[in-house]
Design a protein around this motif. Structure first.
Motif, PDB file in Angstrom:
ATOM      1  N   TYR A  99       4.364  -1.747   9.580  1.00  0.00           N
ATOM      2  CA  TYR A  99       4.686  -3.173   9.566  1.00  0.00           C
ATOM      3  C   TYR A  99       4.983  -3.595   8.132  1.00  0.00           C
ATOM      4  O   TYR A  99       4.398  -3.061   7.182  1.00  0.00           O
ATOM      5  N   LYS A 121      -1.568 -11.438  11.812  1.00  0.00           N
ATOM      6  CA  LYS A 121      -1.189 -11.996  13.107  1.00  0.00           C
ATOM      7  C   LYS A 121      -2.216 -13.030  13.573  1.00  0.00           C
ATOM      8  O   LYS A 121      -1.864 -14.096  14.097  1.00  0.00           O
ATOM      9  N   TYR A 135       7.776  -7.830  10.125  1.00  0.00           N
ATOM     10  CA  TYR A 135       8.621  -7.054  11.036  1.00  0.00           C
ATOM     11  C   TYR A 135       8.091  -5.631  11.140  1.00  0.00           C
ATOM     12  O   TYR A 135       7.315  -5.183  10.288  1.00  0.00           O
ATOM     13  N   TYR A 146       0.220 -18.096  12.068  1.00  0.00           N
ATOM     14  CA  TYR A 146       1.423 -18.737  11.520  1.00  0.00           C
ATOM     15  C   TYR A 146       2.290 -17.769  10.703  1.00  0.00           C
ATOM     16  O   TYR A 146       3.086 -18.196   9.871  1.00  0.00           O
ATOM     17  N   THR A 147       2.126 -16.467  10.951  1.00  0.00           N
ATOM     18  CA  THR A 147       2.788 -15.478  10.089  1.00  0.00           C
ATOM     19  C   THR A 147       3.881 -14.658  10.775  1.00  0.00           C
ATOM     20  O   THR A 147       4.492 -13.806  10.134  1.00  0.00           O
ATOM     21  N   ASP A 148       4.127 -14.894  12.051  1.00  0.00           N
ATOM     22  CA  ASP A 148       5.076 -14.041  12.787  1.00  0.00           C
ATOM     23  C   ASP A 148       6.433 -13.928  12.098  1.00  0.00           C
ATOM     24  O   ASP A 148       7.026 -12.846  12.050  1.00  0.00           O
ATOM     25  N   GLU A 149       6.924 -15.039  11.562  1.00  0.00           N
ATOM     26  CA  GLU A 149       8.257 -15.027  10.948  1.00  0.00           C
ATOM     27  C   GLU A 149       8.279 -14.273   9.613  1.00  0.00           C
ATOM     28  O   GLU A 149       9.357 -14.023   9.075  1.00  0.00           O
ATOM     29  N   TYR A 164      -1.776  -5.639   9.900  1.00  0.00           N
ATOM     30  CA  TYR A 164      -0.860  -6.498  10.671  1.00  0.00           C
ATOM     31  C   TYR A 164      -1.649  -7.455  11.573  1.00  0.00           C
ATOM     32  O   TYR A 164      -1.353  -8.659  11.634  1.00  0.00           O
ATOM     33  N   THR A 179       3.938 -16.029   3.156  1.00  0.00           N
ATOM     34  CA  THR A 179       2.710 -16.417   3.855  1.00  0.00           C
ATOM     35  C   THR A 179       1.910 -17.392   3.000  1.00  0.00           C
ATOM     36  O   THR A 179       1.413 -18.418   3.496  1.00  0.00           O
TER      37      THR A 179
END
Length: 254
Positions: free
Chosen positions: A198, A180, A190, A184-187, A176, A205
């Motif tokens: 995770y 992170k 989860y 640019y991968t937060d969206e 994760y 991505t």
């Protein structure tokens, strides 16, 4: 032979072979992960026939989850086609301008990326497992194609093939953090409180990496088939001894 054909016109043919219980070793295409190599060669020959070419038109690499890519020349014709040791070493992406060469990428959960440039005829394939994604192999290749090969990113069409879904791509904090840190991968991630895992969408991505390279979103298509859930998928997460899909593209010499 079960194959998802993504592109089929007078200039290019591209697709991804799928698991098929009616074929040898369930239509496994990988010489590096098989029971009997001759079965794999037969499967590949069958694919070649369907593409109206011969097996020695195939070009394969020894994939190592690297960020290395290789420009394929006519001298590479047949490398890795029927023997592992002749494959292009330590390479996870191939591209070429040459017609009648079948560029090959092998996956079982990893993200296959197939692309072509409709203006200059350049074609390519990328193998982007999570390691390749965090090493940004797709970004690096398209940067190279833009700067060195002088391609216009908006001339590309990209097909992202079947891969492990976000639901099934469970990772611990170490992986994760690697995603992170890309920034640019937060969206696309989860956290599951029940499992303390995770979940990452590797396909989205990679799509983001394509968009950041200047490829228009409307020119990027994703096959959302999950290789773990779908019976036509080979999944390394589900079965470490599984076969491999072959994602391919060929530029047709008219």
């Amino acid at each position: 032979m079960k194959t998802n054909i993504y592109v089929n016109n007078d200039k290019f043919i591209a697709g991804m072979t799928m698991k098929d219980e009616s074929e040898l070793e369930d239509n496994n295409m990988a010489l590096h992960a098989c029971v009997t190599p001759t079965n794999i060669v037969e499967n590949r020959k069958k694919l070649a026939t369907s593409l109206h070419c011969k097996l020695d038109n195939f070009v394969c690499a020894t994939q190592t989850h690297s960020a290395y890519f290789h420009r394929v020349t006519p001298d590479d014709k047949g490398r890795g086609a029927d023997r592992v040791h002749t494959a292009i070493a330590d390479t996870d992406a191939l591209y070429t301008y040459e017609p009648n060469l079948v560029l090959c990428s092998f996956t079982a959960d990893c993200v296959p990326v197939i692309f072509y440039n409709e203006v200059n005829g350049l074609i390519g394939v990328i193998h982007s497992g999570w390691q390749g994604t965090v090493k940004e192999i797709t970004s690096k290749l398209f940067e190279h194609l833009t700067q060195v090969e002088h391609c216009n990113p908006s001339d590309f069409h990209v097909q992202i093939g079947a891969a492990l879904s976000q639901k099934k791509f469970e990772v611990d904090e170490d992986v994760y953090i690697k995603f992170k840190e890309l920034g640019y991968t937060d969206e696309f991630m989860y956290y599951n409180d029940q499992t303390r895992k995770y979940h990452i969408d590797n396909q989205l991505t990679v799509k983001k990496q394509c968009e950041m390279a200047g490829i228009p979103a409307e020119r990027i298509t994703i096959d959302r088939t999950c290789t773990y859930i779908d019976p036509a998928g080979f999944s390394y997460r589900q079965d470490k001894k599984c076969g491999r899909h072959l994602s391919f593209i060929m530029k047709i010499d008219n």
